[in-house]
Design an enzyme around this catalytic site. Structure first.
Site, PDB file in Angstrom:
ATOM      1  CG  LEU A 108      -1.908  -1.206   1.236  1.00 27.92           C
ATOM      2  CD1 LEU A 108      -2.445  -1.492   2.622  1.00 27.92           C
ATOM      3  CD2 LEU A 108      -3.054  -0.934   0.257  1.00 27.92           C
ATOM      4  N   PRO A 109       0.303   2.407  -0.421  1.00 28.82           N
ATOM      5  CG  PRO A 109      -0.974   3.896  -1.683  1.00 28.82           C
ATOM      6  CD  PRO A 109      -1.055   2.627  -0.904  1.00 28.82           C
ATOM      7  CB  THR A 141       8.283   2.287   1.903  1.00 29.76           C
ATOM      8  OG1 THR A 141       8.822   1.386   0.939  1.00 29.76           O
ATOM      9  CG2 THR A 141       9.408   2.995   2.630  1.00 29.76           C
ATOM     10  CE  LYS A 220      12.157   0.888   0.145  1.00 33.79           C
ATOM     11  NZ  LYS A 220      12.806   0.531  -1.119  1.00 33.79           N
ATOM     12  CE  LYS A 295       5.816   6.275   0.856  1.00 38.75           C
ATOM     13  NZ  LYS A 295       5.694   4.830   0.885  1.00 38.75           N
TER      14      LYS A 295
HETATM   15  P1  NAD Z   1       0.841   2.404  -6.004  1.00 36.19           P
HETATM   16  O1  NAD Z   1       0.311   3.710  -5.556  1.00 36.19           O
HETATM   17  O2  NAD Z   1       1.076   2.140  -7.459  1.00 36.19           O
HETATM   18  O3  NAD Z   1      -0.104   1.194  -5.483  1.00 36.19           O
HETATM   19  C1  NAD Z   1      -0.798   1.195  -4.284  1.00 36.19           C
HETATM   20  C2  NAD Z   1      -2.087   0.410  -4.477  1.00 36.19           C
HETATM   21  O4  NAD Z   1      -2.786   0.371  -3.235  1.00 36.19           O
HETATM   22  C3  NAD Z   1      -3.037   1.050  -5.496  1.00 36.19           C
HETATM   23  O5  NAD Z   1      -3.461   0.082  -6.437  1.00 36.19           O
HETATM   24  C4  NAD Z   1      -4.199   1.545  -4.645  1.00 36.19           C
HETATM   25  O6  NAD Z   1      -5.441   1.540  -5.323  1.00 36.19           O
HETATM   26  C5  NAD Z   1      -4.166   0.541  -3.503  1.00 36.19           C
HETATM   27  N1  NAD Z   1      -4.833   1.000  -2.286  1.00 36.19           N
HETATM   28  C6  NAD Z   1      -4.761   2.198  -1.679  1.00 36.19           C
HETATM   29  N2  NAD Z   1      -5.516   2.215  -0.550  1.00 36.19           N
HETATM   30  C7  NAD Z   1      -6.062   0.976  -0.449  1.00 36.19           C
HETATM   31  C8  NAD Z   1      -6.938   0.364   0.493  1.00 36.19           C
HETATM   32  N3  NAD Z   1      -7.393   1.013   1.541  1.00 36.19           N
HETATM   33  N4  NAD Z   1      -7.324  -0.913   0.274  1.00 36.19           N
HETATM   34  C9  NAD Z   1      -6.862  -1.601  -0.814  1.00 36.19           C
HETATM   35  N5  NAD Z   1      -6.040  -1.064  -1.746  1.00 36.19           N
HETATM   36  C10 NAD Z   1      -5.641   0.194  -1.556  1.00 36.19           C
HETATM   37  O7  NAD Z   1       2.188   2.184  -5.172  1.00 36.19           O
HETATM   38  P2  NAD Z   1       3.407   1.224  -5.531  1.00 36.19           P
HETATM   39  O8  NAD Z   1       4.362   1.933  -6.424  1.00 36.19           O
HETATM   40  O9  NAD Z   1       2.873  -0.102  -5.936  1.00 36.19           O
HETATM   41  O10 NAD Z   1       4.100   1.112  -4.090  1.00 36.19           O
HETATM   42  C11 NAD Z   1       3.540   0.331  -3.041  1.00 36.19           C
HETATM   43  C12 NAD Z   1       4.476   0.433  -1.841  1.00 36.19           C
HETATM   44  O11 NAD Z   1       5.781  -0.081  -2.203  1.00 36.19           O
HETATM   45  C13 NAD Z   1       4.710   1.874  -1.360  1.00 36.19           C
HETATM   46  O12 NAD Z   1       4.774   1.897   0.034  1.00 36.19           O
HETATM   47  C14 NAD Z   1       6.042   2.259  -1.996  1.00 36.19           C
HETATM   48  O13 NAD Z   1       6.723   3.262  -1.263  1.00 36.19           O
HETATM   49  C15 NAD Z   1       6.773   0.939  -1.985  1.00 36.19           C
HETATM   50  N6  NAD Z   1       7.789   0.792  -3.036  1.00 36.19           N
HETATM   51  C16 NAD Z   1       7.543   1.181  -4.323  1.00 36.19           C
HETATM   52  C17 NAD Z   1       8.540   1.024  -5.293  1.00 36.19           C
HETATM   53  C18 NAD Z   1       8.309   1.460  -6.739  1.00 36.19           C
HETATM   54  O14 NAD Z   1       9.277   1.460  -7.509  1.00 36.19           O
HETATM   55  N7  NAD Z   1       7.069   1.814  -7.148  1.00 36.19           N
HETATM   56  C19 NAD Z   1       9.769   0.464  -4.955  1.00 36.19           C
HETATM   57  C20 NAD Z   1       9.981   0.042  -3.637  1.00 36.19           C
HETATM   58  C21 NAD Z   1       8.982   0.210  -2.688  1.00 36.19           C
END
Ligand code: NAD
Length: 345
Positions: A108-109, A141, A220, A295
């Site tokens: 999740l975000p 994260t 992280k 963030k």
């Molecule tokens: P994203 O915003 O693409 O995906 C998050 C998903 O969570 C979305 O599909 C959203 O609809 C869903 N969501 C939000 N609230 C929700 C709820 N209450 N119930 C169910 N679903 C819900 O984010 P991401 O890029 O996939 O990143 C996810 C996590 O991984 C974050 O914490 C980010 O910091 C971490 N991360 C991302 C990357 C990257 O390269 N994108 C790399 C390492 C770590």
């Protein structure tokens, strides 16, 4: 489809119960959050768990869930999976998903999303007992304080084990199943650590146990603090070199074999055309969103303040990401280069 399941994932009875370990039971897995990372991680999970196991999915975005189910059934059909196997089902709520699943993974975000999801799971009281103790793995994260608060809520109410296991390797690693996880979990039972590692290695290639609950997200945030700053330094140095008349590819090559080498220069170069596979070469689309980088930096600064640890560059970097986020929301964080270039003219 691969059906070789590590022994740590085979049926293990809840303590105090007397199920026979020779009985093979089909497990239900739950995945919440099908975004840039989660979608690909859940796809790898579905491909690697036994065909007779079920994957339950949940996202607030209905379109993502529909797309996932459609793609999964096409993959199952083309790989010759039997009817009624390799199932992916949509849960109507996080609570329903948690009631039915023995392993629940979240992606999740940020901290508030994770707290909201766990609150919605726990507020209706005890989850029904399953054959296997529930394992909650949060790969988001978030900050150590929020993560420990959730772990505490799960552990004090005896709903299972909660593990913070944020991830490194980006969307490319999530797709390829080559992610690195760093996790925080009580090491009192080696069995728990084996089970966590076995689950994580279905979606990645490395799983580091960093220490007690909260240690995964702490590791992280330390990593991403470096990333936030090295990304700005790379964008500034590339902009500077290009304005001095250097060839961008030659400059990147030089740095990559010198002491300035870093991930933003080598893999995620911010100048379009220097690294063909980098987001900069496709209009800064996909990749690691500038809002997520901002963030993580905010979470690192807050966690540093809580432990009275000085961070000299944190606020300066934050000023940059605030401004870049305002102008280039939704783009990969390497878009800092474009923002600098626009200011240089
Ligand atoms: P994203 O915003 O693409 O995906 C998050 C998903 O969570 C979305 O599909 C959203 O609809 C869903 N969501 C939000 N609230 C929700 C709820 N209450 N119930 C169910 N679903 C819900 O984010 P991401 O890029 O996939 O990143 C996810 C996590 O991984 C974050 O914490 C980010 O910091 C971490 N991360 C991302 C990357 C990257 O390269 N994108 C790399 C390492 C770590």
């Amino acid at each position: 489809m691969s059906n070789t399941i590590p022994s740590a994932l085979r049926f293990a009875p809840r303590s105090g119960r007397t199920f026979s370990t020779s009985v093979q039971r089909d497990a239900t897995w739950g995945f919440i959050g099908l975004g840039q990372m989660g979608y690909n991680m859940a796809k790898n999970l579905r491909a690697k768990i036994p065909e007779t196991d079920t994957l339950l999915i949940r996202d607030v975005n209905e379109d993502s869930m529909a797309r996932f189910v459609k793609e999964a059934s096409e993959t199952a059909r083309s790989s010759g999976a039997g009817v009624g196997t390799s199932e992916v089902l949509v849960a109507q709520s996080a609570r329903e998903l948690a009631e039915k699943s023995s392993v629940i993974i979240t992606s999740l975000p940020g901290p508030q999303h994770v707290k909201d999801v766990f609150h919605s799971i726990l507020r209706q009281g005890d989850l029904p007992a399953l054959d296997q103790e529930r394992l909650f793995i949060d790969t988001s994260t978030i900050d150590p304080a929020s993560s420990k608060e959730i772990a505490n809520a799960i552990h004090t109410t005896c709903q299972g084990h909660f593990v913070d296991a944020p991830v490194s390797g980006g969307v490319v690693g999530a797709r390829a199943g080559t992610l690195s996880f760093m996790f925080g979990a009580s090491s009192q039972t080696g069995q728990l650590l084996d089970r966590v590692r076995a689950v994580l290695l279905l979606m990645g290639k490395k799983a580091w146990h960093m220490g007690a609950p909260g240690a995964g997200v702490a590791g992280k945030l330390a990593n991403n603090y470096i990333l936030a700053i090295s990304n700005i330094a790379t964008a500034e140095a590339m902009n500077l070199g290009i304005r001095w008349g250097l060839d961008p590819k030659a400059l990147a090559e030089l740095v990559n074999s010198s002491t300035g080498r870093c991930w933003p220069m080598e893999i995620n170069n911010p100048v379009p055309g220097v690294v063909e596979t980098a987001p900069a070469s496709r209009g800064y689309e996909g990749g690691f969103g500038v809002s997520l980088m901002n963030k993580d930096l905010r979470l690192a600064i807050t966690a540093a303040e809580e432990s009275q640890t000085p961070l000299e560059l944190g606020e300066i970097a934050r000023g940059v990401y605030n401004a870049v986020e305002e102008e280039h929301k939704g783009k990969d964080f390497s878009v800092v280069y474009k923002w600098l270039q626009d200011r240089s003219q």
